[in-house]
Design an enzyme around this catalytic site. Sequence first.
Site, PDB file in Angstrom:
ATOM      1  N   ILE A   1       1.492  11.274  -8.865  1.00 35.49           N
ATOM      2  CA  ILE A   1       1.655   9.784  -8.772  1.00 35.49           C
ATOM      3  C   ILE A   1       1.562   9.530  -7.060  1.00 35.49           C
ATOM      4  O   ILE A   1       2.409   8.976  -6.619  1.00 35.49           O
ATOM      5  CB  ILE A   1       2.778   9.155  -9.355  1.00 35.49           C
ATOM      6  CG1 ILE A   1       3.003   9.758 -10.507  1.00 35.49           C
ATOM      7  CG2 ILE A   1       2.899   7.667  -9.196  1.00 35.49           C
ATOM      8  CD1 ILE A   1       4.441   9.307 -11.077  1.00 35.49           C
ATOM      9  N   PRO A   2       0.244   9.773  -6.736  1.00 35.97           N
ATOM     10  CA  PRO A   2       0.176   9.303  -5.178  1.00 35.97           C
ATOM     11  C   PRO A   2       0.123   7.518  -5.169  1.00 35.97           C
ATOM     12  O   PRO A   2      -0.447   6.922  -6.107  1.00 35.97           O
ATOM     13  CB  PRO A   2      -1.524   9.797  -4.868  1.00 35.97           C
ATOM     14  CG  PRO A   2      -1.944   9.893  -6.174  1.00 35.97           C
ATOM     15  CD  PRO A   2      -0.934   9.998  -7.077  1.00 35.97           C
ATOM     16  N   HIS A   3       0.939   7.134  -4.055  1.00 40.36           N
ATOM     17  CA  HIS A   3       1.078   5.698  -4.077  1.00 40.36           C
ATOM     18  C   HIS A   3       1.142   5.228  -2.572  1.00 40.36           C
ATOM     19  O   HIS A   3       1.442   6.256  -1.775  1.00 40.36           O
ATOM     20  CB  HIS A   3       2.216   5.385  -4.657  1.00 40.36           C
ATOM     21  CG  HIS A   3       3.421   6.165  -4.091  1.00 40.36           C
ATOM     22  ND1 HIS A   3       3.686   7.416  -4.516  1.00 40.36           N
ATOM     23  CD2 HIS A   3       4.564   5.790  -3.335  1.00 40.36           C
ATOM     24  CE1 HIS A   3       4.887   7.939  -4.064  1.00 40.36           C
ATOM     25  NE2 HIS A   3       5.502   6.985  -3.330  1.00 40.36           N
ATOM     26  N   ALA A   4       0.833   4.115  -2.184  1.00 43.07           N
ATOM     27  CA  ALA A   4       0.871   3.533  -0.854  1.00 43.07           C
ATOM     28  C   ALA A   4       1.342   1.983  -1.099  1.00 43.07           C
ATOM     29  O   ALA A   4       1.044   1.363  -2.134  1.00 43.07           O
ATOM     30  CB  ALA A   4      -0.520   3.783  -0.098  1.00 43.07           C
TER      31      ALA A   4
ATOM     32  N   LEU B   1      -1.226   4.323  -7.444  1.00 42.70           N
ATOM     33  CA  LEU B   1      -0.135   3.292  -7.314  1.00 42.70           C
ATOM     34  C   LEU B   1      -0.352   2.416  -6.192  1.00 42.70           C
ATOM     35  O   LEU B   1       0.044   3.077  -5.069  1.00 42.70           O
ATOM     36  CB  LEU B   1       1.246   3.305  -7.801  1.00 42.70           C
ATOM     37  CG  LEU B   1       2.028   2.000  -7.959  1.00 42.70           C
ATOM     38  CD1 LEU B   1       1.697   1.118  -9.045  1.00 42.70           C
ATOM     39  CD2 LEU B   1       3.549   2.453  -8.152  1.00 42.70           C
TER      40      LEU B   1
END
Length: 156
Positions: A66-69, A104
């Site tokens: 779940i890579p997110h920033a 996300l």
Amino acid sequence: MATDLTSLLAGGVIIPSLEAKSRKQAIHALAEALAEATGIGLREIEDAVMERERLGSTGVGEGVAIPHARLEGIDAPVGGYLRLVHGVDFEAIDDRPCDLIFMLLAPKSSGADHLRALAQVSRTFRQSAVRDALREANTEDEVKAIVCREAVEQSA
């Protein structure tokens, strides 16, 4: 609905199947699609996500990442889903390659909304039946039927 991703994918993207050889290629593919969907620059998305990746892996186990920033220029959390034909190394906590990727993006100022959205995605992908079904899904509609139940119910 705790495990429904309709709101996150409404302005986002679904890539039902893609070949990628690395985490960077997978992130690039999702960032490119989300840049087109949101109007945010590809480089801005990639840089923010990769900066977060350097802080610690977003591979949560069971083949899921779940890579997110958090970014300027968006009003609400938005997501992008990608299934890889062959999993890639996301330095997951269980050392398994990741093939189910959910990126996300959230507004820079949205601490609580960002955390709620992350929890929502995590709850969804924690279910083995959801993961198994997503690994069999080959079209955007099939993916939506699995993770966007609200949208499917409203159109019925």
